[in-house]
Design a protein around this motif. Structure first.
Motif, PDB file in Angstrom:
ATOM      1  N   MET A   1       0.846  -1.177   0.000  1.00 26.82           N
ATOM      2  CA  MET A   1       0.000   0.000   0.000  1.00 26.82           C
ATOM      3  C   MET A   1       0.891   1.240   0.000  1.00 26.82           C
ATOM      4  O   MET A   1       1.799   1.365   0.789  1.00 26.82           O
ATOM      5  N   SER A  40     -12.283   1.991   3.304  1.00 28.37           N
ATOM      6  CA  SER A  40     -11.110   2.848   3.500  1.00 28.37           C
ATOM      7  C   SER A  40     -11.270   4.242   2.894  1.00 28.37           C
ATOM      8  O   SER A  40     -10.813   5.229   3.470  1.00 28.37           O
ATOM      9  N   THR A  41     -11.931   4.338   1.749  1.00 30.56           N
ATOM     10  CA  THR A  41     -12.126   5.652   1.130  1.00 30.56           C
ATOM     11  C   THR A  41     -13.010   6.533   2.000  1.00 30.56           C
ATOM     12  O   THR A  41     -12.721   7.718   2.207  1.00 30.56           O
ATOM     13  N   ASP A  46      -7.507   5.283   2.835  1.00 24.23           N
ATOM     14  CA  ASP A  46      -7.244   4.716   1.521  1.00 24.23           C
ATOM     15  C   ASP A  46      -5.895   5.155   0.974  1.00 24.23           C
ATOM     16  O   ASP A  46      -5.230   6.012   1.530  1.00 24.23           O
ATOM     17  N   SER A  47      -5.512   4.524  -0.114  1.00 27.33           N
ATOM     18  CA  SER A  47      -4.286   4.893  -0.832  1.00 27.33           C
ATOM     19  C   SER A  47      -4.654   5.102  -2.292  1.00 27.33           C
ATOM     20  O   SER A  47      -5.801   4.891  -2.704  1.00 27.33           O
ATOM     21  N   SER A  50      -6.250   2.013  -3.769  1.00 21.36           N
ATOM     22  CA  SER A  50      -7.402   1.429  -3.096  1.00 21.36           C
ATOM     23  C   SER A  50      -8.588   1.297  -4.045  1.00 21.36           C
ATOM     24  O   SER A  50      -8.765   2.105  -4.959  1.00 21.36           O
ATOM     25  N   ASP A  51      -9.401   0.264  -3.781  1.00 24.06           N
ATOM     26  CA  ASP A  51     -10.643   0.143  -4.522  1.00 24.06           C
ATOM     27  C   ASP A  51     -11.681   1.087  -3.915  1.00 24.06           C
ATOM     28  O   ASP A  51     -11.421   1.755  -2.923  1.00 24.06           O
TER      29      ASP A  51
END
Length: 82
Positions: A1, A40-41, A46-47, A50-51
């Motif tokens: 990540m 995560s978003t 998130d990154s 990320s989905d």
């Protein structure tokens, strides 16, 4: 990540994707449906890779009671699907 701040262009694409999915769902099935991001978003963990996790919620009134039901438990839109 990957770590570090997410470029504004990536964040804008995620917002645009959620709005597009919301539009398609509402225009196809009606205004009682709502598309919402989670994972995560939504929580800011998130990154760039990320989905995008979304859920479709049905907002209905049955016998005067507001009911909220998840229609799709999970749909992961990966980085290449925006």
């Amino acid at each position: 990540m990957e770590s570090g701040p997410i470029p504004p262009a990536v964040l804008e694409k995620r917002v645009k994707t959620i709005k597009r999915v919301d539009y398609v769902v509402k225009s196809t099935y009606g205004g009682q449906y709502r598309v919402q991001c989670f994972g995560s978003t939504q929580y800011g963990t998130d990154s760039v890779s990320s989905d995008l996790d979304v859920v479709i919620i049905v907002c209905a009134t049955i016998h005067g009671l507001a009911m909220f039901t998840c229609m799709v438990a999970h749909s992961a839109l990966g980085p290449g699907s925006t």
